[in-house]
Design a protein around this motif. Structure first.
Motif, PDB file in Angstrom:
ATOM      1  N   GLY A  42       0.779  -1.225   0.000  1.00 54.20           N
ATOM      2  CA  GLY A  42       0.000   0.000   0.000  1.00 54.20           C
ATOM      3  C   GLY A  42       0.812   1.277   0.000  1.00 54.20           C
ATOM      4  N   ASP A  43       2.124   1.141   0.103  1.00 57.18           N
ATOM      5  CA  ASP A  43       2.999   2.312   0.133  1.00 57.18           C
ATOM      6  C   ASP A  43       3.758   2.457  -1.171  1.00 57.18           C
ATOM      7  OD1 ASP A  43       3.986   1.982   3.639  1.00 57.18           O
ATOM      8  OD2 ASP A  43       2.164   2.773   2.696  1.00 57.18           O
ATOM      9  N   ALA A  92       9.196  -4.763   4.791  1.00 61.42           N
ATOM     10  CA  ALA A  92       8.928  -4.375   3.406  1.00 61.42           C
ATOM     11  C   ALA A  92       9.653  -5.337   2.474  1.00 61.42           C
ATOM     12  CB  ALA A  92       9.421  -2.952   3.135  1.00 61.42           C
ATOM     13  N   VAL A  93       9.364  -5.201   1.201  1.00 63.13           N
ATOM     14  CA  VAL A  93      10.196  -5.838   0.183  1.00 63.13           C
ATOM     15  C   VAL A  93      11.313  -4.857  -0.155  1.00 63.13           C
ATOM     16  CG1 VAL A  93      10.297  -6.793  -2.134  1.00 63.13           C
ATOM     17  CG2 VAL A  93       8.256  -7.152  -0.729  1.00 63.13           C
TER      18      VAL A  93
END
Length: 127
Positions: A42-43, A92-93
């Protein structure tokens, strides 16, 4: 340029991980400013750290300063990101990226400025 990121995983808050990014295809990363980015669900993709061609200049997003260290080994065609004191918000990725440049600077913190990307490695920090 093909970039392969590795080293992600699941770690508890306060722990450490070391990410690596290796280039292949006979391409020498010494011609590139290198960066690490991350993207949580979502970021937008966020700049984390960057390093100049020689490694003499580095740049970090404020949230990781003092905890993360970017380095490179041009002879081995690798870039690393040492992540210490990890926090859940670091989840995160993580992607490595390369920007071809003639200058020994961290060229940009914008994802749009990078020419080549690795496939990403998942980092999950549990609280």
């Amino acid at each position: 340029v093909q970039l392969q990121a590795s080293g992600g995983g699941l770690v508890q808050a306060g722990g450490s991980l070391r990410l690596s990014c290796a280039s292949s295809g006979g391409i020498f990363i010494s011609y590139y400013s290198m960066g690490w980015f991350r993207q949580a669900p979502g970021d937008e993709r966020e700049f984390v750290a960057g390093i100049s061609r020689s490694g003499s200049r580095t740049s970090y997003v404020d949230s990781v300063k003092g905890r993360f260290t970017i380095s490179r080994d041009n002879a081995k065609n690798t870039v690393s990101l040492q992540m210490n004191s990890l926090k859940p918000e670091d989840t995160a990725v993580y992607y490595c990226a390369a920007d071809r440049t003639s200058q020994d600077v961290v060229t940009t913190t914008s994802p749009r400025g990078y020419d080549y990307w690795g496939q990403g490695t998942q980092v999950t920090v549990s609280s």
